[in-house]
Scaffold this active site. Sequence first.
Site, PDB file in Angstrom:
ATOM      1  N   GLU A  47       0.864  -1.199   0.000  1.00  0.00           N
ATOM      2  CA  GLU A  47       0.000   0.000   0.000  1.00  0.00           C
ATOM      3  C   GLU A  47       0.892   1.239   0.000  1.00  0.00           C
ATOM      4  OE1 GLU A  47      -1.548   0.974   3.941  1.00  0.00           O
ATOM      5  OE2 GLU A  47      -3.480   1.536   3.079  1.00  0.00           O
ATOM      6  N   ASN A 107      -6.949   6.199  -1.677  1.00  0.00           N
ATOM      7  CA  ASN A 107      -5.860   5.258  -1.398  1.00  0.00           C
ATOM      8  C   ASN A 107      -6.111   4.091  -2.357  1.00  0.00           C
ATOM      9  OD1 ASN A 107      -4.041   3.446  -0.336  1.00  0.00           O
ATOM     10  ND2 ASN A 107      -4.540   3.891   1.794  1.00  0.00           N
ATOM     11  N   LYS A 124      -9.431   2.032  -1.815  1.00  0.00           N
ATOM     12  CA  LYS A 124      -9.620   1.458  -0.474  1.00  0.00           C
ATOM     13  C   LYS A 124     -10.985   1.818   0.106  1.00  0.00           C
ATOM     14  CE  LYS A 124      -7.026   1.249   3.923  1.00  0.00           C
ATOM     15  NZ  LYS A 124      -5.748   1.661   4.535  1.00  0.00           N
ATOM     16  N   GLU A 142      -5.896   8.744   7.772  1.00  0.00           N
ATOM     17  CA  GLU A 142      -6.353   8.413   6.403  1.00  0.00           C
ATOM     18  C   GLU A 142      -7.662   9.103   6.062  1.00  0.00           C
ATOM     19  OE1 GLU A 142      -5.878   4.552   4.584  1.00  0.00           O
ATOM     20  OE2 GLU A 142      -4.718   3.907   6.308  1.00  0.00           O
ATOM     21  N   CYS A 168      -4.682  -2.885   3.013  1.00  0.00           N
ATOM     22  CA  CYS A 168      -4.402  -2.785   4.444  1.00  0.00           C
ATOM     23  C   CYS A 168      -5.605  -3.086   5.330  1.00  0.00           C
ATOM     24  CB  CYS A 168      -3.793  -1.431   4.762  1.00  0.00           C
ATOM     25  SG  CYS A 168      -2.970  -1.481   6.369  1.00  0.00           S
ATOM     26  N   ASN A 193       0.409  -0.993   5.462  1.00  0.00           N
ATOM     27  CA  ASN A 193       1.335  -0.239   6.328  1.00  0.00           C
ATOM     28  C   ASN A 193       0.730  -0.343   7.720  1.00  0.00           C
ATOM     29  OD1 ASN A 193       3.245   2.025   4.726  1.00  0.00           O
ATOM     30  ND2 ASN A 193       1.465   1.362   3.567  1.00  0.00           N
TER      31      ASN A 193
HETATM   32  N1  CDV Z   1      -2.937   1.528   6.679  1.00  0.00           N
HETATM   33  C1  CDV Z   1      -3.854   0.889   7.434  1.00  0.00           C
HETATM   34  O1  CDV Z   1      -4.983   0.653   7.002  1.00  0.00           O
HETATM   35  N2  CDV Z   1      -3.490   0.565   8.695  1.00  0.00           N
HETATM   36  C2  CDV Z   1      -4.380  -0.053   9.659  1.00  0.00           C
HETATM   37  C3  CDV Z   1      -4.017   0.380  11.070  1.00  0.00           C
HETATM   38  C4  CDV Z   1      -4.225   1.806  11.282  1.00  0.00           C
HETATM   39  C5  CDV Z   1      -4.842  -0.369  12.089  1.00  0.00           C
HETATM   40  C6  CDV Z   1      -4.342  -1.556   9.607  1.00  0.00           C
HETATM   41  O2  CDV Z   1      -5.410  -2.159   9.623  1.00  0.00           O
HETATM   42  O3  CDV Z   1      -3.261  -2.149   9.585  1.00  0.00           O
END
Ligand code: CDV
Length: 308
Positions: A47, A107, A124, A142, A168, A193
Site C-alpha cells: 500500500e 488510497n 480502499k 487516512e 491494508c 502499512n
Molecule cells: N494503513 C492501514 O490501514 N493501517 C491499519 C491500522 C491503522 C490499524 C491496519 O489495519 O493495519
Amino acid sequence: MGRLVTVSAAQLGPIGREEKRAAVVRRLLHLMEGAKAAGADLVVYPELALTSFFPRWVIDDPAERARFYETAMPGPETQPLFDAARRLGIGFFLGYAEKAEEGGWYNSSVLVDKTGTIIGKYRKVHLPGTSDPVPGAVQQLERRYFDPGNLGFPVFRAFDGIVGMCLCNDRRWPETYRVMALQGVELVLLGYNTPAHLASMPQHDRFRMFHNHLPMQAGAYQNTTFVVGVAKAGLEEGEDLIGGTCIIAPTGEIVAEAKTLGDELVTATIDLDEVRDCRAVNFDFALYRRPDQYRLITERAGAVPPTD
Ligand code: CDV
C-alpha cells in the site's frame, strides 16, 4: 499440471519523507528484476508504495500535501515501472495515493498485466483512523487525506485466473473477501502499512503479527482463495511498521513468508486449480449459502443489541 502462477511479494523497507519518487521507483524496479529472475509472473508491492506513509502527519500546506499523490497512472515518474513490466514480461500490483481526474483523493491500487497495461483499479473501502489528530497518539489520518473508495471490490480475469485487490485495513473485514469470492476470486492481492505499536492499546502489541495473519488466513480459507499480503515494514520516520509479508493458500496455510523488515522478495509458485479443490471440500457457495438469512450484513453497519 494445474494453473501455475509464480507470485513475488515485494516487501519494502521504510521510505523517508524526503525520499524522491525516482529513488523509490529504482527500488521497485530492482525488486521487479529480482522477481523476474525468480521466475515470477506477477510482483506485488505494498500500500502507498511510492511514498512514506504520509497520513501519520498533519500536512496543511497544499503544495506539500500534493506531492504525495499521483495525478496520473502511469505518470512520468512511474512510467519506468510500466516499461519494465513490458520489457520483462511480468505483471504487477501497485498501491499509491491517487488524485482522481474527476475529483477526489483515494488510497488506490492498480493491477498491471505483462504488457504493461492497467487491467484493474481499486480504491480502499475501509479507511481507518481519524480526520483530526488525536492528542498524544501516533496519528492515523487516512480519513483526512482520502475519500472512501467508490469502486466496490471488483475482480479481473488475469494471470490465468480471477484476481481481486484490497488495501491494508480492508484485510481485517470478512466482507472484503466475501464480496470478491462471490465473483469467483482466486487470488487476492493486498498491501499494508501497519504500525507495530498502538499507543491506545499497548497491551495488544503482542498480537500485532497474529492479527495481521489471522484475518488473511481466515479470508483465504473461508473464501477458498490465495491471498498475497505485502508489507511496508521497518522503522519509518520514527514509526515501527510490522513486516510479515506472506503468500497464503486457500487452505489457510502460509506457504511463504518474509524474514526481514526490509526490501525483500517472497516468491511462491501457486496452483490456482487448488481453489477449485478447496471449494469442493466445504464451501460450495451456491449449494450452502443462505443470503436470505444474512440481510443484516448489508442493512446495518454498527451492532444494535436487542432491547431488554
Ligand atoms: N494503513 C492501514 O490501514 N493501517 C491499519 C491500522 C491503522 C490499524 C491496519 O489495519 O493495519
